[in-house]
Design an enzyme around this catalytic site. Structure first.
Site, PDB file in Angstrom:
ATOM      1  N   TYR A 109      68.130 -10.091 -71.848  1.00 36.84           N
ATOM      2  CA  TYR A 109      69.594 -10.067 -71.878  1.00 36.84           C
ATOM      3  C   TYR A 109      70.126  -8.738 -71.352  1.00 36.84           C
ATOM      4  O   TYR A 109      70.838  -8.697 -70.361  1.00 36.84           O
ATOM      5  CB  TYR A 109      70.176 -10.354 -73.272  1.00 36.84           C
ATOM      6  CG  TYR A 109      71.702 -10.357 -73.260  1.00 36.84           C
ATOM      7  CD1 TYR A 109      72.394 -11.409 -72.654  1.00 36.84           C
ATOM      8  CD2 TYR A 109      72.436  -9.309 -73.802  1.00 36.84           C
ATOM      9  CE1 TYR A 109      73.784 -11.406 -72.603  1.00 36.84           C
ATOM     10  CE2 TYR A 109      73.813  -9.301 -73.753  1.00 36.84           C
ATOM     11  CZ  TYR A 109      74.484 -10.345 -73.152  1.00 36.84           C
ATOM     12  OH  TYR A 109      75.850 -10.348 -73.101  1.00 36.84           O
ATOM     13  N   LYS A 164      50.060 -10.870 -69.333  1.00 38.88           N
ATOM     14  CA  LYS A 164      50.315 -12.166 -68.719  1.00 38.88           C
ATOM     15  C   LYS A 164      51.409 -11.929 -67.691  1.00 38.88           C
ATOM     16  O   LYS A 164      52.547 -11.596 -68.039  1.00 38.88           O
ATOM     17  CB  LYS A 164      50.779 -13.204 -69.744  1.00 38.88           C
ATOM     18  CG  LYS A 164      51.159 -14.537 -69.098  1.00 38.88           C
ATOM     19  CD  LYS A 164      51.715 -15.548 -70.079  1.00 38.88           C
ATOM     20  CE  LYS A 164      52.092 -16.842 -69.345  1.00 38.88           C
ATOM     21  NZ  LYS A 164      52.693 -17.865 -70.249  1.00 38.88           N
TER      22      LYS A 164
END
Length: 308
Positions: A109, A164
């Site tokens: 955000y 990842k």
């Protein structure tokens, strides 16, 4: 020697029509994936719909996972949040229940300066002893963890043990391997996209945390085995099948409903309900999904596969 390697499916959170955590459904999925031979399980990642769960619901999912896996494979729990204090609380909880690792996406955000990103990860790494995997998914967070920053994080926070890297460009993964893993061989580098598994392995990476591991784990596992055996004919065959998988991610956004439906079509008897504002996949898209899966691997229909 890296701590984590191979195929680690990012497991969806199974819920019923009343949006309650389906413990029995979660156990079915866990047992099925372990029986398939995966190298670990990741819970409460993007497919785990962690952004739609309360703090207590996230803890419950983690507890079910660790208890039912019972040491059969490593369990990694997603503890990321926009709120550093919440991320610390969830990470401490994962450590207390016996998880083998945590994976932490960067706060989303509001973009953070490098100083604030370092502070966020240091705040977690300094109070939790578990191995910590970074989770880079700039398409969802709006902010990339660039290779130079990743190197700085690894060299600043001893518990960081891998990443990842869910990025469109394989070049990003290559740069992480060159700049970070070359100097820190124990750092695990996983791709997030199915079609990046082969180039990640070929460049020196450690495996994939890929959605297809939930409904077609034999494809990635077959590629991994063939790669380790230097059976390149089989490597290419599995890779060509995996390349077609990402088409399914375009069927809906977010795509947890797509993955749950793919799991059901592959023979795993689970609820395909998802948390609002998402809804279960439309019937018209279920047919498209089935066609893609059949094309990828000539998957048997649900009716012809043994029930799990």
């Amino acid at each position: 020697m890296t701590l984590f390697h191979g195929l680690i499916p990012p497991v969806p959170t199974i819920v019923n029509e009343d949006y309650q955590i389906d413990t029995d459904g979660a156990k079915v999925v866990i047992d099925h994936l372990i029986d398939e031979g995966v190298n670990g399980l990741l819970f409460l990642g993007t497919l785990g719909e962690f952004t739609q769960l309360s703090l207590e619901e996230r803890k419950k999912v983690a507890e079910i996972a660790v208890e039912h896996v019972n040491g059969r494979v490593p369990v990694i729990i997603g503890t990321g949040s926009t709120n550093t204090r919440e991320a610390i609380q969830l990470s401490r909880h994962s450590e207390s229940i016996g998880a083998e690792g945590i994976i932490v996406i960067n706060p989303y955000y509001t973009p953070l300066s490098e100083e604030h990103l370092l502070y966020h990860y240091e705040s977690i790494g300094n109070v939790v002893g578990l191995p910590l995997l970074l989770y880079n998914f700039p398409a969802f967070t709006g902010q990339d963890l660039n290779p130079d920053l990743i190197k700085k994080l690894v060299e600043t926070i001893p518990t960081i043990s891998g990443i990842k890297d869910t990025v469109e460009s394989i070049g990003h993964i290559r740069e992480v391997l060159l700049k970070v893993k070359n100097e820190h061989p124990e750092f695990s580098v996983f791709c997030g996209y199915d079609d990046h598994l082969l180039p990640t392995l070929a460049a020196g990476g450690d495996g994939g945390i890929c959605a297809s591991g939930n409904f077609a784990p034999h494809l990635a596992l077959g590629l991994l085995e063939a790669f380790n055996n230097q059976d390149f004919r089989q490597v290419i065959e599995h890779h060509q099948r995996l390349v077609s998988i990402p088409q399914i991610y375009n069927l809906d956004t977010p795509f947890a409903n797509v993955i749950k439906e793919a799991m059901k079509q592959s023979g795993i008897e689970i609820s395909t309900h998802v948390f609002p504002p998402s809804r279960s996949l439309r019937e018209s898209k279920k047919k498209i999904l089935n066609d893609i899966l059949q094309g990828a691997d000539n998957l048997p229909t649900k009716a012809s596969r043994p029930k799990v």
